[in-house]
Design a protein around this motif. Structure first.
Motif, PDB file in Angstrom:
ATOM      1  N   MET A  81       0.825  -1.206   0.000  1.00  0.00           N
ATOM      2  CA  MET A  81       0.000   0.000   0.000  1.00  0.00           C
ATOM      3  C   MET A  81       0.861   1.259   0.000  1.00  0.00           C
ATOM      4  O   MET A  81       0.570   2.231  -0.707  1.00  0.00           O
ATOM      5  CB  MET A  81      -0.918  -0.025   1.231  1.00  0.00           C
ATOM      6  N   GLU A  82       1.927   1.235   0.821  1.00  0.00           N
ATOM      7  CA  GLU A  82       2.821   2.388   0.874  1.00  0.00           C
ATOM      8  C   GLU A  82       3.495   2.621  -0.476  1.00  0.00           C
ATOM      9  O   GLU A  82       3.689   3.768  -0.896  1.00  0.00           O
ATOM     10  CB  GLU A  82       3.879   2.184   1.956  1.00  0.00           C
ATOM     11  N   LYS A  83       3.844   1.531  -1.164  1.00  0.00           N
ATOM     12  CA  LYS A  83       4.465   1.652  -2.477  1.00  0.00           C
ATOM     13  C   LYS A  83       3.500   2.284  -3.470  1.00  0.00           C
ATOM     14  O   LYS A  83       3.882   3.123  -4.298  1.00  0.00           O
ATOM     15  CB  LYS A  83       4.908   0.276  -2.964  1.00  0.00           C
ATOM     16  N   LEU A  84       2.225   1.899  -3.390  1.00  0.00           N
ATOM     17  CA  LEU A  84       1.214   2.446  -4.282  1.00  0.00           C
ATOM     18  C   LEU A  84       1.010   3.939  -4.014  1.00  0.00           C
ATOM     19  O   LEU A  84       0.909   4.743  -4.946  1.00  0.00           O
ATOM     20  CB  LEU A  84      -0.102   1.694  -4.096  1.00  0.00           C
ATOM     21  N   ILE A  85       0.968   4.293  -2.734  1.00  0.00           N
ATOM     22  CA  ILE A  85       0.802   5.705  -2.366  1.00  0.00           C
ATOM     23  C   ILE A  85       2.004   6.529  -2.834  1.00  0.00           C
ATOM     24  O   ILE A  85       1.857   7.649  -3.340  1.00  0.00           O
ATOM     25  CB  ILE A  85       0.606   5.839  -0.842  1.00  0.00           C
ATOM     26  N   ASP A  86       3.203   5.973  -2.670  1.00  0.00           N
ATOM     27  CA  ASP A  86       4.400   6.676  -3.107  1.00  0.00           C
ATOM     28  C   ASP A  86       4.415   6.857  -4.623  1.00  0.00           C
ATOM     29  O   ASP A  86       4.798   7.925  -5.122  1.00  0.00           O
ATOM     30  CB  ASP A  86       5.644   5.897  -2.657  1.00  0.00           C
ATOM     31  N   GLU A  87       3.981   5.828  -5.361  1.00  0.00           N
ATOM     32  CA  GLU A  87       3.915   5.945  -6.822  1.00  0.00           C
ATOM     33  C   GLU A  87       2.890   6.986  -7.234  1.00  0.00           C
ATOM     34  O   GLU A  87       3.111   7.768  -8.176  1.00  0.00           O
ATOM     35  CB  GLU A  87       3.557   4.589  -7.432  1.00  0.00           C
ATOM     36  N   PHE A  88       1.759   7.010  -6.510  1.00  0.00           N
ATOM     37  CA  PHE A  88       0.729   8.005  -6.816  1.00  0.00           C
ATOM     38  C   PHE A  88       1.257   9.418  -6.546  1.00  0.00           C
ATOM     39  O   PHE A  88       1.039  10.341  -7.350  1.00  0.00           O
ATOM     40  CB  PHE A  88      -0.515   7.739  -5.961  1.00  0.00           C
ATOM     41  N   ARG A  89       1.972   9.587  -5.428  1.00  0.00           N
ATOM     42  CA  ARG A  89       2.513  10.910  -5.089  1.00  0.00           C
ATOM     43  C   ARG A  89       3.516  11.380  -6.132  1.00  0.00           C
ATOM     44  O   ARG A  89       3.469  12.527  -6.586  1.00  0.00           O
ATOM     45  CB  ARG A  89       3.180  10.844  -3.709  1.00  0.00           C
ATOM     46  N   LYS A  90       4.425  10.486  -6.546  1.00  0.00           N
ATOM     47  CA  LYS A  90       5.422  10.856  -7.545  1.00  0.00           C
ATOM     48  C   LYS A  90       4.769  11.160  -8.891  1.00  0.00           C
ATOM     49  O   LYS A  90       5.176  12.076  -9.604  1.00  0.00           O
ATOM     50  CB  LYS A  90       6.453   9.740  -7.698  1.00  0.00           C
TER      51      LYS A  90
END
Length: 320
Positions: free
Chosen positions: A1-10
């Motif tokens: 989930m954190e990886k998905l959020i980080d990808e969305f933020r970038k």
């Protein structure tokens, strides 16, 4: 989930392009929200078919790019025609609105894509400037290191040559040490700033502390004003070659005042050799004339009968 959020933020910040799956998922979410908004509006205005999909197109294009924006616009148009929240059926007027919707969506996508391109170019330029600044600092550090080594070598060689002449060595040794201290101070200015009095003492010390007077309150020069060290060095070098410090009775007075965020420095030489003819402007003169322009400043150099007179004015940066 954190990886998905980080990808969305970038992806949203434009740092890195999001994956196709994430872009499509975001576009679907935008279309669902727009459709729900359209259903809510249908209770007030049943004839609103395409307006809620404009924000969906905008956000999908801003996040996923050109292709995702086009897909969102096409699907939004189909939903506006096929999905009904009233008894009204698709007629010619709705297809006319569909044409207008796609036209405005095309302009929206073009505008977003143009902005994304400008943003990417700005990031590329910023990255290049950062890399060039880091490279410049590396070169400056290397040059300072080499200069320090050469000065140490010259110090050792002169000490060996003048071993049998202690009186001569006693006059040379303090000046070499002062020059080394000045180089170290200039290096620290570029990184953390320093007090103007300390800078001037380090720069003028090799010529003898009785040859100059300093008038002004304590003033910290931020790193951005490190250029003043080059100007003081140039003026001191000229004073040693042609000005006040080249004459037995020559004197120098340096004064500075601060009014608001404006700094004024006055460099006044007296009892030096008379200046009969001014040569063509060299690097030093050009440096004095243009170095402070980045800080809304200027330098005025006058060659008086009593000696060189220079007034330097600039704005003091508030954030270093």
């Amino acid at each position: 989930m954190e990886k998905l959020i980080d990808e969305f933020r970038k992806g949203w910040q434009g740092v890195a392009a999001p994956s196709l799956a994430l872009s499509l998922g975001f576009a679907v979410a935008c279309l669902l929200v727009a459709t729900v908004a359209r259903w809510g509006l249908a209770h007030v205005r049943p004839d609103v078919y395409f307006t809620p999909y404009f924000p969906a197109v905008f956000f999908a294009a801003a996040f996923g790019g050109l292709r995702i924006g086009i897909i969102t616009a096409l699907v939004g148009g189909v939903l506006g025609v096929v999905v009904n929240f009233s008894d009204a059926l698709a007629d010619r007027s709705r297809f006319t609105l569909l044409t207008l919707y796609w036209g405005v969506s095309a302009l929206t996508i073009w505008g977003v894509e143009h902005y994304r391109g400008m943003l990417a170019e700005q990031r590329r330029i910023s990255k290049r400037l950062i890399e060039e600044e880091e490279y410049r600092k590396l070169l400056v550090d290397e040059l300072q290191h080499r200069l320090k080594n050469k000065l140490s070598t010259a110090h050792a060689v002169l000490h060996q040559v003048l071993h049998d002449q202690p009186q001569v060595w006693a006059r040379i040794d303090p000046r070499l040490r002062s020059l080394a201290a000045t180089d170290d101070l200039i290096s620290r200015i570029d990184k953390g700033g320093c007090d103007i009095r300390d800078l001037l003492i380090a720069e003028l010390g090799p010529y003898g502390h009785v040859r100059f007077t300093l008038n002004g309150d304590r003033l910290f020069l931020p790193p951005k004003l490190a250029v003043t060290s080059l100007m003081f060095h140039e003026l001191a070098t000229n004073a040693g070659k042609y000005g006040a410090f080249s004459a037995p009775r020559g004197l120098l007075q340096v004064s500075w005042t601060v009014s608001g965020d404006r700094l004024t420095v006055t460099w006044d030489e007296t009892e030096g050799p008379s200046i009969d003819k001014v040569s063509e402007p060299g690097f030093g003169t050009k440096l004095l004339k243009s170095a402070l322009s980045a800080f809304d400043g200027k330098s005025e150099v006058s060659y008086l009968k009593t000696g060189l007179h220079c007034i330097m004015q600039c704005r003091i940066p508030q954030n270093g």
